[in-house]
Design an enzyme around this catalytic site. Structure first.
Site, mmCIF file in Angstrom:
data_model
loop_
_atom_site.group_PDB
_atom_site.id
_atom_site.type_symbol
_atom_site.label_atom_id
_atom_site.label_comp_id
_atom_site.label_asym_id
_atom_site.label_seq_id
_atom_site.Cartn_x
_atom_site.Cartn_y
_atom_site.Cartn_z
ATOM 1 N N GLY A 155 13.056 34.485 8.257
ATOM 2 C CA GLY A 155 12.873 33.026 8.251
ATOM 3 C C GLY A 155 14.250 32.378 8.277
ATOM 4 N N ILE A 157 16.281 31.670 5.887
ATOM 5 C CA ILE A 157 17.276 32.329 5.028
ATOM 6 C C ILE A 157 17.698 33.670 5.638
ATOM 7 C CG2 ILE A 157 17.693 33.314 2.721
ATOM 8 C CD1 ILE A 157 15.778 31.078 1.642
ATOM 9 N N ARG A 177 6.940 39.239 10.365
ATOM 10 C CA ARG A 177 5.593 39.105 10.953
ATOM 11 C C ARG A 177 5.679 38.907 12.457
ATOM 12 N NH1 ARG A 177 3.234 33.883 8.360
ATOM 13 N NH2 ARG A 177 5.394 33.395 8.739
ATOM 14 N N ILE A 235 16.200 38.710 -2.592
ATOM 15 C CA ILE A 235 16.372 37.280 -2.902
ATOM 16 C C ILE A 235 15.109 36.516 -2.501
ATOM 17 C CG2 ILE A 235 18.896 37.270 -2.749
ATOM 18 C CD1 ILE A 235 18.605 36.013 0.071
ATOM 19 N N ARG A 237 10.951 37.124 -3.346
ATOM 20 C CA ARG A 237 10.129 36.948 -4.542
ATOM 21 C C ARG A 237 9.947 38.305 -5.212
ATOM 22 N NH1 ARG A 237 11.293 32.520 -4.764
ATOM 23 N NH2 ARG A 237 10.027 30.639 -4.747
ATOM 24 N N GLU A 266 9.586 36.222 -14.733
ATOM 25 C CA GLU A 266 10.852 35.557 -15.054
ATOM 26 C C GLU A 266 10.612 34.623 -16.230
ATOM 27 O OE1 GLU A 266 12.142 33.719 -11.412
ATOM 28 O OE2 GLU A 266 12.234 35.613 -10.361
ATOM 29 N N HIS A 285 17.578 34.239 -10.968
ATOM 30 C CA HIS A 285 16.972 33.387 -9.936
ATOM 31 C C HIS A 285 17.850 32.156 -9.642
ATOM 32 C CE1 HIS A 285 12.848 32.396 -7.970
ATOM 33 N NE2 HIS A 285 13.841 31.898 -7.261
HETATM 34 C C1 DGY Z 1 13.009 28.853 -3.806
HETATM 35 O O1 DGY Z 1 13.359 27.728 -3.464
HETATM 36 O O2 DGY Z 1 11.918 29.331 -3.514
HETATM 37 C C2 DGY Z 1 13.986 29.582 -4.619
HETATM 38 O O3 DGY Z 1 13.530 30.834 -4.957
HETATM 39 C C3 DGY Z 1 14.312 28.744 -5.842
HETATM 40 O O4 DGY Z 1 15.661 28.745 -6.046
#
Ligand code: DGY
Length: 319
Positions: A155, A157, A177, A235, A237, A266, A285
């Site tokens: 995506g 990121i 995907r 980074i 979930r 968390e 996080h």
């Molecule tokens: C998000 O925006 O989903 C991040 O994990 C939060 O910092």
């Protein structure tokens, strides 16, 4: 009069903006989430709520909030919101995409280099007074240069991460995907099946959101397929990873090390098996945690609430 519930303390200039739209009820703590009981009470007569990842928007919340028009989530990920449910009730949900992309990619990169070069272990060694002399293999780590880097989740990121990799002379692979031919062309990233990503990567970085498809994707069988000297970074979930399987893989040498910004639960339980391992770096996080980005995320939530309460389309709707 409209009422906006804000579940974390946010800076006063943002509160003042919200106060021009409606009555604001804000939880006055920045590091402690609003207790669920209090949230359920506050939401009863609310038309909008500004939430963080700590709040779950589920059947109980929806049933308790008959006037709710918008849930503005201060995050890009929205696995804390039951989207089918809010859709059914005609409630708008919004998130904060784009504004946090570069910052989150930077954190992923920081974590990857920190794990590769054993920065946290080395720093503890100095702090503990253990540094006696230079040693040929003292904290010898792993090069990023010329490595195969596999990105799971291409995506915004994932793409921002791939752009950074380009400057480090790496071979970029990805699994997603769907294919992103623009990224393949621009960065020379190679689309590969998930198993190939596992088998051939020296570094694997997971940026994937939590969905039915991604849940527990990195499990015992995935870790067994990875190289023994592979480094795993998450980074995305926490629940994309089976953390018990990850701890076992790290203990038995199935993989070399990992860096995690996200966990299934968390904050972390201090008895978590990953905390006992030296080859693990965990941060709380903080992917999107630069001051500018956090300000932008808050502003986007404020703007989305303003739009919806003024009967205009929100800027970044999820549904
Ligand atoms: C998000 O925006 O989903 C991040 O994990 C939060 O910092």
């Amino acid at each position: 009069m409209d009422k906006i519930v804000v579940t974390r303390k946010i800076p006063q200039p943002f509160v003042e903006q919200l106060e021009t739209i409606a009555h604001v009820e804000m939880w006055d703590e920045s590091l402690v989430p609003m207790p669920r009981v209090q949230f359920l009470e506050a939401i009863k007569d609310a038309t909008a709520c500004f939430i963080t990842l700590s709040e779950k928007i589920d059947q109980e919340v929806i049933a308790a909030s008959p006037n709710l028009k918008i849930v503005a989530n201060m995050a890009v990920g929205f696995d804390n919101i039951d989207i089918d449910l809010v859709n059914k009730k005609g409630i708008i949900a919004t998130n904060t995409p784009s504004v946090l992309t570069e910052t989150t990619a930077e954190l992923g990169f920081t974590l990857m280099l920190a794990v590769a070069r054993r920065i946290v272990e080395a720093e503890k060694y100095v702090q503990n007074g253990q540094w006696q002399s230079w040693g040929p293999y003292l904290f010898a780590g792993k090069d990023l240069s010329n490595a195969n880097v596999g990105i799971y989740g291409m995506g915004e990121i994932g793409k921002a991460f791939a752009r950074r990799l380009k400057g480090f002379n790496t071979n970029i692979m990805y699994h997603n995907r769907s294919r992103h031919e623009d990224t393949e062309k621009a960065l020379g990233a190679l689309y590969v099946p998930f198993d190939t990503l596992l088998e051939q990567s020296d570094f694997i970085i997971c940026t994937a959101p939590l969905t039915e498809d991604t849940k527990n994707k990195f499990n015992e069988s995935a870790f067994k397929k990875m190289k023994n000297d592979a480094i795993f970074i998450n980074i995305g979930r926490g629940a994309v990873v089976d953390e018990q399987a990850l701890a076992t893989a790290l203990e038995t040498g199935e993989i070399a090390a990992c860096g995690l910004d996200v966990l299934r639960e968390e904050p972390i339980n201090m008895n978590h098996p990953l905390l006992a391992l030296d080859n693990v770096v965990i941060v709380p996080h903080i992917g999107s945690a630069s001051v500018i980005t956090r300000n932008r995320m808050i502003q986007l939530c404020v703007d989305n609430i303003r739009c919806v309460l003024n009967n205009q389309p929100p800027k970044t709707p999820i549904n």
